[in-house]
Write a protein that holds these residues in place. Structure first.
Motif, short mmCIF file in Angstrom:
data_model
loop_
_atom_site.label_atom_id
_atom_site.label_comp_id
_atom_site.label_asym_id
_atom_site.label_seq_id
_atom_site.Cartn_x
_atom_site.Cartn_y
_atom_site.Cartn_z
N SER A 87 3.66 -2.17 3.13
CA SER A 87 3.55 -1.34 1.94
C SER A 87 3.37 0.10 2.37
O SER A 87 2.67 0.39 3.34
N GLU A 88 4.04 0.98 1.65
CA GLU A 88 3.78 2.39 1.87
C GLU A 88 2.45 2.71 1.21
O GLU A 88 2.30 2.50 0.01
N PRO A 89 1.51 3.22 1.98
CA PRO A 89 0.18 3.46 1.40
C PRO A 89 0.20 4.44 0.23
O PRO A 89 -0.69 4.38 -0.63
N ASP A 90 1.19 5.30 0.18
CA ASP A 90 1.30 6.20 -0.97
C ASP A 90 1.60 5.42 -2.25
O ASP A 90 1.23 5.83 -3.34
N ALA A 91 2.29 4.28 -2.10
CA ALA A 91 2.63 3.46 -3.26
C ALA A 91 1.54 2.43 -3.54
O ALA A 91 1.11 2.27 -4.68
N SER A 144 -1.90 0.87 -1.26
CA SER A 144 -2.60 0.90 0.03
C SER A 144 -3.56 -0.27 0.19
O SER A 144 -3.89 -0.98 -0.77
N GLN A 193 -6.53 -0.05 -2.06
CA GLN A 193 -6.29 -0.56 -3.41
C GLN A 193 -6.32 -2.08 -3.43
O GLN A 193 -6.84 -2.68 -4.36
N HIS A 214 0.80 -0.77 6.95
CA HIS A 214 1.12 0.49 6.27
C HIS A 214 2.37 1.09 6.90
O HIS A 214 2.33 1.52 8.05
N ASN A 258 5.63 3.85 7.13
CA ASN A 258 5.91 5.26 6.86
C ASN A 258 4.74 6.19 7.16
O ASN A 258 4.80 7.00 8.06
N THR A 259 3.69 6.08 6.36
CA THR A 259 2.48 6.87 6.62
C THR A 259 1.44 5.92 7.20
O THR A 259 1.03 4.98 6.53
#
Length: 137
Positions: free
Chosen positions: A9-13, A15, A18, A52, A54-55
């Motif tokens: 998962s992208e943490p911006d979307a 995390s 969450q 995580h 991407n970021t």
DNA sequence: GCCAACGTTGGC
DNA sequence: GCCAACGTTGGC
């Protein structure tokens, strides 16, 4: 027989924080057929690394499958599925992608070989090795 | 921000 | 059925 997985998962979307806060979360949005097949193969009690992408680019925790595949409510069309995941525990020491790539034991890991696959199997051997790297038990 | 890898679409 | 064009993912 329990299987092991890795989900991204992208943490911006969405995390790990969450996931922990919500405890149980539907794992929706998978729109790749190979990833979908992996979702369908998941059994209750299977464990998965939460990665995580991407970021961050690191494994940050472990989740457990608490509900097997059912129709993804976020899919407008097609027979996409999701599962429910419950947060189990954070990695004491998050495992970076760089560390995984620099270790020849993980050359065959799907995360390394198929970098775009968002739901990937992990062999029991790799599972144990990664748990050790992450400072698990 | 760039680009490699991969999936999908559509013309032929 | 092939393949070029395009979109997306995700590492760097």
């Amino acid at each position: 027989m329990k299987n092991y997985w890795l989900i991204k998962s992208e943490p911006d979307a969405f995390s790990w924080d969450q996931q922990v806060r919500n405890r149980v979360e539907p794992w929706t949005g998978v729109r790749n057929h190979l990833a979908k097949n992996h979702l369908k193969a998941m059994q209750r009690g299977d464990l998965a690394f939460f990665y995580h992408s991407n970021t961050g680019r690191e494994i940050v925790g472990i989740v457990e499958v608490v509900r097997t595949a059912y129709p993804d409510p976020t899919a407008r069309e097609g027979d996409w599925v999701c599962v429910d995941m419950r947060a189990r525990q954070p990695m004491p020491r998050p495992i970076t992608l760089a560390a995984i790539k620099s270790d020849p034991r993980f050359e065959t890991l799907a995360l390394v070989r198929l970098s775009r696959l968002s739901v990937a199997p992990v062999s029991p051997e790799h599972w144990v090795q990664l748990c050790e790297m992450g400072g698990m038990r």
